[in-house]
Design a protein around this motif. Structure first.
Motif, PDB file in Angstrom:
ATOM      1  N   GLU A   1       0.842  -1.192   0.000  1.00  7.31           N
ATOM      2  CA  GLU A   1       0.000   0.000   0.000  1.00  7.31           C
ATOM      3  C   GLU A   1       0.877   1.242   0.000  1.00  7.31           C
ATOM      4  OE1 GLU A   1      -3.546  -0.506   2.837  1.00  7.31           O
ATOM      5  OE2 GLU A   1      -2.155  -2.078   3.457  1.00  7.31           O
TER       6      GLU A   1
ATOM      7  N   CYS B   1       0.951   5.434   1.047  1.00 12.27           N
ATOM      8  CA  CYS B   1       0.284   6.500   1.787  1.00 12.27           C
ATOM      9  C   CYS B   1       0.508   7.829   1.068  1.00 12.27           C
ATOM     10  CB  CYS B   1       0.773   6.570   3.231  1.00 12.27           C
ATOM     11  SG  CYS B   1       2.552   6.600   3.439  1.00 12.27           S
TER      12      CYS B   1
ATOM     13  N   GLU C   1      -0.807  -0.785  16.806  1.00 16.42           N
ATOM     14  CA  GLU C   1      -1.701   0.377  16.837  1.00 16.42           C
ATOM     15  C   GLU C   1      -1.099   1.557  16.076  1.00 16.42           C
ATOM     16  OE1 GLU C   1      -3.572   1.456  20.531  1.00 16.42           O
ATOM     17  OE2 GLU C   1      -3.314  -0.580  21.328  1.00 16.42           O
TER      18      GLU C   1
ATOM     19  N   MET D   1      -1.470   0.836  12.331  1.00 13.34           N
ATOM     20  CA  MET D   1      -2.835   1.045  11.868  1.00 13.34           C
ATOM     21  C   MET D   1      -3.186   2.531  11.787  1.00 13.34           C
ATOM     22  SD  MET D   1      -3.685  -1.929  11.129  1.00 13.34           S
ATOM     23  CE  MET D   1      -5.349  -1.526  10.606  1.00 13.34           C
ATOM     24  N   HIS D   2      -2.577   3.332  12.622  1.00  6.79           N
ATOM     25  CA  HIS D   2      -2.768   4.785  12.555  1.00  6.79           C
ATOM     26  C   HIS D   2      -2.305   5.322  11.203  1.00  6.79           C
ATOM     27  CE1 HIS D   2      -2.586   9.034  13.681  1.00  6.79           C
ATOM     28  NE2 HIS D   2      -1.344   9.047  13.242  1.00  6.79           N
ATOM     29  N   TYR D   3      -1.152   4.867  10.748  1.00  3.48           N
ATOM     30  CA  TYR D   3      -0.620   5.340   9.467  1.00  3.48           C
ATOM     31  C   TYR D   3      -1.305   4.672   8.278  1.00  3.48           C
ATOM     32  CZ  TYR D   3       3.082   7.815  11.893  1.00  3.48           C
ATOM     33  OH  TYR D   3       3.765   8.684  12.695  1.00  3.48           O
ATOM     34  N   ARG D   4      -1.904   3.544   8.528  1.00  2.00           N
ATOM     35  CA  ARG D   4      -2.524   2.803   7.427  1.00  2.00           C
ATOM     36  C   ARG D   4      -3.902   3.368   7.050  1.00  2.00           C
ATOM     37  NH1 ARG D   4      -3.630  -3.754   7.387  1.00  2.00           N
ATOM     38  NH2 ARG D   4      -3.548  -4.024   5.138  1.00  2.00           N
ATOM     39  N   LYS D   5      -4.412   4.284   7.848  1.00  8.56           N
ATOM     40  CA  LYS D   5      -5.761   4.799   7.603  1.00  8.56           C
ATOM     41  C   LYS D   5      -5.890   5.453   6.234  1.00  8.56           C
ATOM     42  CE  LYS D   5      -6.851   5.677  12.460  1.00  8.56           C
ATOM     43  NZ  LYS D   5      -7.041   6.724  13.503  1.00  8.56           N
ATOM     44  N   GLU D   6      -4.859   6.180   5.797  1.00 10.94           N
ATOM     45  CA  GLU D   6      -4.918   6.921   4.538  1.00 10.94           C
ATOM     46  C   GLU D   6      -3.975   6.287   3.528  1.00 10.94           C
ATOM     47  OE1 GLU D   6      -7.097   9.281   4.102  1.00 10.94           O
ATOM     48  OE2 GLU D   6      -7.768   9.277   6.184  1.00 10.94           O
ATOM     49  N   THR D   7      -4.310   5.104   3.049  1.00 10.39           N
ATOM     50  CA  THR D   7      -3.479   4.423   2.059  1.00 10.39           C
ATOM     51  C   THR D   7      -4.342   3.879   0.928  1.00 10.39           C
ATOM     52  OG1 THR D   7      -3.640   2.274   3.190  1.00 10.39           O
ATOM     53  CG2 THR D   7      -1.794   3.698   3.824  1.00 10.39           C
ATOM     54  N   ARG D   8      -3.694   3.562  -0.171  1.00  8.58           N
ATOM     55  CA  ARG D   8      -4.358   2.857  -1.271  1.00  8.58           C
ATOM     56  C   ARG D   8      -3.507   1.671  -1.663  1.00  8.58           C
ATOM     57  NH1 ARG D   8      -1.673   3.944  -5.948  1.00  8.58           N
ATOM     58  NH2 ARG D   8      -0.380   5.847  -6.011  1.00  8.58           N
TER      59      ARG D   8
END
Length: 261
Positions: A199, A201, A246, A249-256
């Motif tokens: 993914e 970001c 955790e 997952m915080h950084y993974r919120k805005e990914t493609r």
């Protein structure tokens, strides 16, 4: 209560250690002496103080925390854990930019537990740490965030993808571009592996590298001047693994998801 609770808690190492021991469950004097390596003569006065201040209660020959004792000691633990993490590598933490951490994780830094500080010498400044690569290859599952390009990462993660390790890799746009242009074979192996998800970001994270496996947590932070000095923290504590997940997952919120070359 006749004396200050702060004095009761902090002015005696023996009392503090006994309270922490009783957090695990009731103990008789024999068990207390064995666990804390103390004599009855040394511990008896401290037990009396804790009984008097109602932090500990006695049931026959056994001692345990009172309800107030459990409340206080339960709230002591996060502070003590944080102090221990900072104290072990005080200069490192004092020089890091911690403002990038989400507030809830920043306040739970003590969950990193026993940390190994990895500082490469000048002759190995640009090598991946042996402690990192050897343990990474033993992992069954990997979550990793890479915000700067390291020439050894593509081949390492390509090898892991081929070996069947379950991976979730988050990279920045610049890292993705270099992987596509300079490591096409490794890049295609990674995105075509059924066990790997790549993914990207849109925004640049505030830290160079983060990796969490079922074995360890590996964290690189910029210093307060925004520079990367190749110092890393590594922890094998279960609480550190959860803390790292955790943060990932915080950084993974805005990914493609990256699905093709």
């Amino acid at each position: 209560m006749s004396s200050s609770l702060c004095d009761t808690l902090w002015l005696s190492e023996k009392r503090k250690n006994l309270l922490l021991l009783l957090m695990e469950g009731p103990r008789d004097m024999g068990q207390i002496k064995t666990s804390l390596n103390v004599t009855s003569k040394a511990m008896t006065p401290q037990v009396k103080i804790l009984l008097k201040d109602e932090l500990v209660v006695q049931e026959e020959d056994s001692y345990e925390l009172s309800e107030i004792g459990r409340l206080i000691v339960g709230n002591m633990l996060p502070l003590l854990n944080t102090l221990e993490v900072i104290e072990d590598n005080r200069e490192y933490w004092a020089s890091r930019d911690l403002s990038i951490l989400p507030e809830n994780l920043f306040l739970r830094l003590g969950e990193l537990g026993e940390c190994m500080l990895i500082e490469p010498d000048l002759n190995h400044m640009f090598d991946l740490p042996r402690e990192f690569t050897e343990n990474l290859k033993k992992a069954g599952k990997i979550l990793t965030l890479v915000s700067y390009y390291h020439p050894l990462y593509p081949s390492l993660y390509s090898e892991l993808a081929e070996s069947g390790v379950e991976m979730s890799i988050v990279v920045t746009e610049p890292v993705l571009d270099r992987m596509k242009n300079e490591c096409k074979g490794d890049f295609e192996t990674i995105i075509n592996a059924g066990n790997t998800q790549l993914e990207v970001c849109s925004e640049k994270p505030g830290l160079p590298t983060l990796a969490i496996t079922d074995r360890f947590m590996y964290l690189c932070l910029f210093d307060k001047q925004g520079k990367y000095d190749h110092s890393k923290i590594m922890s094998f504590d279960a609480s550190a693994l959860e803390w790292g997940r955790e943060l990932f997952m915080h950084y993974r919120k805005e990914t493609r998801k990256v699905s093709d070359a």
